[in-house]
Design an enzyme around this catalytic site. Sequence first.
Site, PDB file in Angstrom:
ATOM      1  CD  GLU A   1      -0.813   3.071   8.436  1.00 27.33           C
ATOM      2  OE1 GLU A   1      -1.342   2.066   7.936  1.00 27.33           O
ATOM      3  OE2 GLU A   1      -1.034   4.232   8.067  1.00 27.33           O
TER       4      GLU A   1
ATOM      5  CD  GLU B   1      -7.052   5.031   2.570  1.00 24.89           C
ATOM      6  OE1 GLU B   1      -6.281   4.302   1.936  1.00 24.89           O
ATOM      7  OE2 GLU B   1      -6.876   5.334   3.762  1.00 24.89           O
TER       8      GLU B   1
ATOM      9  CG  ASP C   1      -1.689   6.798   2.860  1.00 22.42           C
ATOM     10  OD1 ASP C   1      -1.569   6.002   1.920  1.00 22.42           O
ATOM     11  OD2 ASP C   1      -2.351   6.548   3.881  1.00 22.42           O
TER      12      ASP C   1
HETATM   13  C1  GCV Z   1      -3.685  -1.334   4.656  1.00 19.42           C
HETATM   14  C2  GCV Z   1      -3.235   3.908   4.768  1.00 19.42           C
HETATM   15  C3  GCV Z   1      -4.592   3.281   4.880  1.00 19.42           C
HETATM   16  C4  GCV Z   1      -4.530   1.940   5.590  1.00 19.42           C
HETATM   17  C5  GCV Z   1      -3.538   1.047   4.849  1.00 19.42           C
HETATM   18  C6  GCV Z   1      -2.186   1.742   4.805  1.00 19.42           C
HETATM   19  C7  GCV Z   1      -1.154   0.942   4.020  1.00 19.42           C
HETATM   20  O1  GCV Z   1      -2.772   4.318   6.010  1.00 19.42           O
HETATM   21  O2  GCV Z   1      -5.452   4.171   5.528  1.00 19.42           O
HETATM   22  O3  GCV Z   1      -5.818   1.398   5.573  1.00 19.42           O
HETATM   23  O4  GCV Z   1      -3.424  -0.213   5.465  1.00 19.42           O
HETATM   24  O5  GCV Z   1      -2.326   2.992   4.173  1.00 19.42           O
HETATM   25  O6  GCV Z   1      -0.941   1.265   2.866  1.00 19.42           O
HETATM   26  O7  GCV Z   1      -0.598   0.019   4.563  1.00 19.42           O
END
Ligand code: GCV
Length: 670
Positions: free
Chosen positions: A278, A385, A357
């Site tokens: 990411e 989340e 995720d």
């Molecule tokens: C901290 C997901 C979340 C991100 C998070 C990522 C991760 O994509 O939406 O906010 O980043 O996981 O676990 O690194």
Amino acid sequence: MKNWTDLWLGYHKVNVKKADELYSKSVGKVYLEGFLEDESICANAIKELTHGLKQMIKVSVKIISNAGGEIEEENAVVIKKDDSIKKQGYRYQDNGKRITISAPDENGMLYGVFALLRNVAMQKERKADELCEPSNPLRMLNHWDNMDGSIERGYSGESFFFKNGKIMTGSRIVDYARMIASVGINGVVINNVNVKGAATYLISERYYLNVKKLAEIFGSYGISLYLSLNFAAPIEMGGMDSCDPLDENVILWWKNKVWEVFNHIPNLGGFLVKADSEGRPGPFTYGRTQAEGANMLADIVKEYDATIIWRCFVYNCTQDWRDTKTDRARAAYDNFKPSDGNYHENVVLQIKNGPMDFQIREPVSPLFGALSSTNEMLEVQIAQEYTGHQIDICYLIPMFKEILNFRTYCKDECDTVADVVSGRTFGNTCCGFSAVTNTGDDENWTGNDMAAANLYGFGRLAFNTELSAEEIAREWVKLTFNVSKEAEDVIVNILMNSREIYEEYTSPLGIGWMVTPQTHYGCSVDGYEYSRWGTYHRADHLGIGVDRTENGTGYVSQYFEPNASIFADVNKCPEELVLFFHHLPYTHKLHSGKTLIQHIYDTHFEGYERVLEMQKNLEGIKDELDQSVYDRVSGRMNLQVANAREWCDQVNSYFYRKSGIEDEKGRKIY
Ligand code: GCV
């Protein structure tokens, strides 16, 4: 006057008459043998014991140090050293008069004291002989707190560690440390894995003093402090033109930096790294493996007895998945399995519970057990989340239990995820269980008071993976609220059903993802953010689901047998996951005899109805809860009702329009 609650450490006054019979006579004198009253963890344990017993049963504790020899007093608490017990464990014995806590170290002693306080608070019957050794060596919380005070995926206010680029070290941190130590947590990462803004990197002179203070506070409760690192720090902080892990200058930069960090903060536990994910930089940029990246740091921190926790959440979010074999779910295994055995002994790979995720339902990641020569750690998310943002109630411990109990078949026995990450399967000692935490600076720490059950539950489960989800829920309710048995049952019932209900009104049969992009709250059936190549769920007018069999992405083959064959066979695949593994027509008959489309309609209507019932049940115990607690929880419950309605309407109408198939029960679908 502090403006935060004590969560489950409120030490409510307990029924004094019953407590007198039960505990008061036994706990007035505490003999210490082999532990020093002024050692920091021990001192905090004694402080807690004194405070808790005074609050609950009005007993003033007298401490007798260096007891030694035979202790004649029958009615007493004896806390003594016992090296035969596993590290950080304790033995709790109660013969009805004397309570004996034996432990090999200060952590174990502290946990034993918290066990005694729990028993008094719950007015547990006397007579016990329990050996409580931690299931997992590492039991960690990961904060995604940013230096400006915001929290990535935080739903309970702002950070209590950071504000406007500064570190806070006040009494809230002490209370937090007490709280998490009381459930057995022994590691905490204080900053977000997405480490951005070189000017605010914690590995710099301007922060050392305060990070050290935090490390000392946590240390005095047996908790090691860890920091998240940016793999590109040599570039962003050091002004270099590379962060190639095999480049000698890069290695030298890290050596100097790490020396500096440990020089200031000697008891730091180590570092957590999110690389190649990411937008985060990593070894792949330089054609290096994840192992080469992790080992470079691990070799440097080794002399400080520190650990590198390396995340396996490595995937390419821009990949073109129109080709049927490309699948984000395959990424962790594809990226990490080939280097199994190459990771150094102070590297632990932190693996998200599922291959995607943190959805409400995913299969267990096939990496567990597949890495037979590498340290593994399970990562779950108690920050809600994708599971309701701590607005909707979603008690996650039943889900964690399923994950822990999953048989990987990496061996004939001792092969569950719990076995693997505890170190039992392959004999590792650097391994464990971690959670992305759900706390913030809200008065009640977790936004929704009910969400604290996940914080409590995660800690208890990480320490003892044998506890049941209901046992944990019941303990939490007893310790947190001062309510009747009837109200306790109502709350436990709400918690225990909440995950299933959330799953019913959101996305069906393991498909996941139908959430609003970026925020991840509320329904958006086509909302997967990386969907430029098509919808994630692959729904058309005939059917829905992702084919992950050999005919599809081939993801199933990452599992050991018989899991691979079970998941690949539509008739054997656990039904709650069937759309994760198969693309099926809406007319496909499920085991219940219902068609797939009817199942979608029914579960969404039912999920909504069950939220209404939950709301009624909560209203029924209104008078037993503090007004402020009731107001917070019921206010969120109103939003949950609206959310469930929205999900039900959107999902049902989306699939009604796609499939053109009427609801057999003739309900109105908008
Ligand atoms: C901290 C997901 C979340 C991100 C998070 C990522 C991760 O994509 O939406 O906010 O980043 O996981 O676990 O690194």
